[in-house]
Scaffold this motif. Structure first.
Motif, PDB file in Angstrom:
ATOM      1  N   MET A   1       0.847  -1.202   0.000  1.00  0.00           N
ATOM      2  CA  MET A   1       0.000   0.000   0.000  1.00  0.00           C
ATOM      3  C   MET A   1       0.880   1.250   0.000  1.00  0.00           C
ATOM      4  O   MET A   1       1.893   1.301   0.698  1.00  0.00           O
ATOM      5  N   GLN A   2       0.506   2.223  -0.794  1.00  0.00           N
ATOM      6  CA  GLN A   2       1.279   3.455  -0.874  1.00  0.00           C
ATOM      7  C   GLN A   2       1.060   4.313   0.372  1.00  0.00           C
ATOM      8  O   GLN A   2      -0.060   4.500   0.829  1.00  0.00           O
ATOM      9  N   VAL A   3       2.170   4.824   0.913  1.00  0.00           N
ATOM     10  CA  VAL A   3       2.111   5.689   2.090  1.00  0.00           C
ATOM     11  C   VAL A   3       1.860   7.120   1.639  1.00  0.00           C
ATOM     12  O   VAL A   3       2.622   7.668   0.842  1.00  0.00           O
ATOM     13  N   THR A   4       0.800   7.718   2.141  1.00  0.00           N
ATOM     14  CA  THR A   4       0.436   9.074   1.730  1.00  0.00           C
ATOM     15  C   THR A   4       0.791  10.085   2.817  1.00  0.00           C
ATOM     16  O   THR A   4       1.011   9.731   3.992  1.00  0.00           O
ATOM     17  N   ALA A   5       0.809  11.345   2.433  1.00  0.00           N
ATOM     18  CA  ALA A   5       1.100  12.424   3.386  1.00  0.00           C
ATOM     19  C   ALA A   5       0.033  12.471   4.479  1.00  0.00           C
ATOM     20  O   ALA A   5       0.327  12.754   5.649  1.00  0.00           O
ATOM     21  N   ALA A   6      -1.214  12.182   4.104  1.00  0.00           N
ATOM     22  CA  ALA A   6      -2.310  12.193   5.082  1.00  0.00           C
ATOM     23  C   ALA A   6      -2.094  11.121   6.142  1.00  0.00           C
ATOM     24  O   ALA A   6      -2.373  11.336   7.339  1.00  0.00           O
ATOM     25  N   MET A   7      -1.583   9.956   5.724  1.00  0.00           N
ATOM     26  CA  MET A   7      -1.319   8.869   6.671  1.00  0.00           C
ATOM     27  C   MET A   7      -0.190   9.256   7.627  1.00  0.00           C
ATOM     28  O   MET A   7      -0.256   8.987   8.834  1.00  0.00           O
ATOM     29  N   LYS A  23       6.910   8.042   8.671  1.00  0.00           N
ATOM     30  CA  LYS A  23       6.914   7.518   7.304  1.00  0.00           C
ATOM     31  C   LYS A  23       7.552   6.140   7.257  1.00  0.00           C
ATOM     32  O   LYS A  23       7.022   5.206   6.644  1.00  0.00           O
ATOM     33  N   ASN A  24       8.706   5.971   7.936  1.00  0.00           N
ATOM     34  CA  ASN A  24       9.406   4.686   7.928  1.00  0.00           C
ATOM     35  C   ASN A  24       8.570   3.597   8.591  1.00  0.00           C
ATOM     36  O   ASN A  24       8.542   2.448   8.114  1.00  0.00           O
ATOM     37  N   ALA A  25       7.869   3.958   9.677  1.00  0.00           N
ATOM     38  CA  ALA A  25       7.029   2.980  10.362  1.00  0.00           C
ATOM     39  C   ALA A  25       5.858   2.562   9.468  1.00  0.00           C
ATOM     40  O   ALA A  25       5.479   1.381   9.434  1.00  0.00           O
ATOM     41  N   LEU A  26       5.290   3.514   8.736  1.00  0.00           N
ATOM     42  CA  LEU A  26       4.182   3.202   7.828  1.00  0.00           C
ATOM     43  C   LEU A  26       4.639   2.317   6.666  1.00  0.00           C
ATOM     44  O   LEU A  26       3.908   1.416   6.246  1.00  0.00           O
ATOM     45  N   VAL A  27       5.825   2.585   6.171  1.00  0.00           N
ATOM     46  CA  VAL A  27       6.375   1.743   5.092  1.00  0.00           C
ATOM     47  C   VAL A  27       6.560   0.324   5.611  1.00  0.00           C
ATOM     48  O   VAL A  27       6.187  -0.655   4.954  1.00  0.00           O
ATOM     49  N   GLU A  28       7.132   0.204   6.815  1.00  0.00           N
ATOM     50  CA  GLU A  28       7.357  -1.114   7.414  1.00  0.00           C
ATOM     51  C   GLU A  28       6.037  -1.833   7.678  1.00  0.00           C
ATOM     52  O   GLU A  28       5.954  -3.060   7.569  1.00  0.00           O
ATOM     53  N   ALA A  29       4.991  -1.056   8.013  1.00  0.00           N
ATOM     54  CA  ALA A  29       3.686  -1.645   8.313  1.00  0.00           C
ATOM     55  C   ALA A  29       2.801  -1.762   7.081  1.00  0.00           C
ATOM     56  O   ALA A  29       1.620  -2.098   7.196  1.00  0.00           O
ATOM     57  N   LYS A  34      -2.394   1.509  12.443  1.00  0.00           N
ATOM     58  CA  LYS A  34      -2.407   0.899  13.774  1.00  0.00           C
ATOM     59  C   LYS A  34      -1.117   0.129  14.020  1.00  0.00           C
ATOM     60  O   LYS A  34      -0.500   0.238  15.091  1.00  0.00           O
ATOM     61  N   ARG A  35      -0.680  -0.646  13.012  1.00  0.00           N
ATOM     62  CA  ARG A  35       0.560  -1.425  13.157  1.00  0.00           C
ATOM     63  C   ARG A  35       1.763  -0.480  13.215  1.00  0.00           C
ATOM     64  O   ARG A  35       2.715  -0.714  13.981  1.00  0.00           O
ATOM     65  N   ALA A  36       1.712   0.606  12.442  1.00  0.00           N
ATOM     66  CA  ALA A  36       2.810   1.578  12.449  1.00  0.00           C
ATOM     67  C   ALA A  36       2.946   2.213  13.833  1.00  0.00           C
ATOM     68  O   ALA A  36       4.065   2.457  14.315  1.00  0.00           O
ATOM     69  N   ASN A  37       1.815   2.457  14.463  1.00  0.00           N
ATOM     70  CA  ASN A  37       1.822   2.997  15.828  1.00  0.00           C
ATOM     71  C   ASN A  37       2.510   2.016  16.773  1.00  0.00           C
ATOM     72  O   ASN A  37       3.325   2.402  17.627  1.00  0.00           O
ATOM     73  N   GLU A  38       2.203   0.728  16.627  1.00  0.00           N
ATOM     74  CA  GLU A  38       2.835  -0.304  17.457  1.00  0.00           C
ATOM     75  C   GLU A  38       4.334  -0.366  17.212  1.00  0.00           C
ATOM     76  O   GLU A  38       5.130  -0.524  18.150  1.00  0.00           O
ATOM     77  N   ILE A  39       4.732  -0.232  15.959  1.00  0.00           N
ATOM     78  CA  ILE A  39       6.161  -0.259  15.616  1.00  0.00           C
ATOM     79  C   ILE A  39       6.895   0.897  16.283  1.00  0.00           C
ATOM     80  O   ILE A  39       7.980   0.730  16.853  1.00  0.00           O
ATOM     81  N   LEU A  40       6.275   2.081  16.203  1.00  0.00           N
ATOM     82  CA  LEU A  40       6.894   3.251  16.844  1.00  0.00           C
ATOM     83  C   LEU A  40       7.016   3.047  18.353  1.00  0.00           C
ATOM     84  O   LEU A  40       8.030   3.416  18.958  1.00  0.00           O
TER      85      LEU A  40
END
Length: 309
Positions: A1-7, A23-29, A34-40
């Motif tokens: 899924m593409q990571v957007t500025a809004a995300m 941004k890096n957490a969203l790419v990884e997730a 929600k998963r990006a939040n957990e990664i952070l």
């Protein structure tokens, strides 16, 4: 899924983490917020663990008081450097921690940190602290807090000096809580910040403290007497010790101190001049970093080393 500025914006608002970290957490997730939040949070815990052993002796003292002055809280949150203590993000965090203490019923910093965070109920205060350590990059810690609760005929008054270097808070009582009474309370808070009293009055000084002080002054007087050209008799030595003890009590007991704004008064007589029944019933004074042994470091050298890296 593409990571957007809004995300990225959504995750940043949710966590307070930096743009690149979000941004890096969203790419990884794979775009899962929600998963990006957990990664952070996981990375924040790891970063916090690495910094936990570093001495945090700077920081800020902040206060929070309810609009009706029936509740108040004074907190000290430490950082490693004075530079971070002047950072707006850290200042806001400490202000929120003061609000947390104000609304909490916890008796210890550890218990307070386990409660829902006042600025975001989806996480605990400990989570917020961990995330702040990760984003700011220094070891931070809630060192202590004091909470005041006023009943009818009493009020909480606070004073913060030097942008958060020293904080004082007191509980006063009077037949009527008006502007003159509150101003007197603020003046005495300034006295507390300036003169650092240890006790409210001589009646509050523990017997052991009095004994130790008297023993010290007696030894001092006897040593002086040994080398005096004309040694003093025992009864004079006793009177001299009691006189010095009384002077010492006037320095460490708030109500006996000379009022700094007008040396014609003691703090007790100043309060009486405002209203005969105006009384201070308790107080707390915090000075950031007091009693913490600071590690001497060459900050310029650390920056230079980091630049090389």
């Amino acid at each position: 899924m593409q990571v957007t500025a809004a995300m990225v914006k959504e995750l940043r608002e949710m966590t307070g983490a930096g743009m690149s970290a979000c941004k890096n957490a969203l790419v990884e997730a794979n775009g899962d917020v929600k998963r990006a939040n957990e990664i952070l949070r996981e990375k924040g815990l790891a970063a916090a663990a690495k910094k936990a052993g570093r001495v945090a002796a700077e920081g800020l003292v902040m206060a929070a008081v309810s609009p009706d002055r029936k509740k108040g809280a004074l907190v000290e949150v430490n950082s490693e450097t004075d530079f971070v203590a002047k950072n707006d993000e850290f200042i806001t965090f400490v202000q929120n921690m003061a609000k947390q203490a104000l609304e909490s019923s916890a008796e210890t910093p550890e218990a307070l940190l386990e409660e829902k965070w006042v600025a975001d109920s989806s996480q605990t205060a400990k989570d917020a602290l961990t995330n702040k350590i990760a984003t700011i990059g220094e070891n931070l810690g809630l060192r202590r807090f004091a909470r005041f609760n006023a009943t009818d005929g009493s009020a909480v008054v606070e004073y913060i000096h030097g942008g958060g270097r020293i904080g004082a808070m007191l509980l006063l009582s009077a037949p009527e809580i008006n502007d003159a009474v509150l101003e007197a309370g603020r003046n005495v808070c300034m006295q507390i910040a300036s003169m650092s009293p240890q006790f409210l009055s001589r009646d509050d000084v523990p017997a052991e403290h009095l004994k130790n002080e008297r023993d010290f002054l007696l030894k001092q007087a006897l040593d002086e007497n040994k080398t005096a050209a004309k040694p003093k008799p025992e009864n004079i030595i006793t009177n001299m010790v009691e006189g010095r003890l009384s002077k010492s009590m006037k320095e460490i007991c708030l109500l006996d101190q000379e009022y700094v704004k007008d040396g014609e008064f003691t703090v007790a007589s100043y309060l009486k001049s405002v209203h005969p029944d105006l009384k201070i019933t308790s107080f707390t004074r915090y000075e950031k970093g007091e009693g913490i042994e600071k590690k001497e470091t060459d900050f310029a050298a650390e920056v230079a080393e980091a630049m090389k890296g």
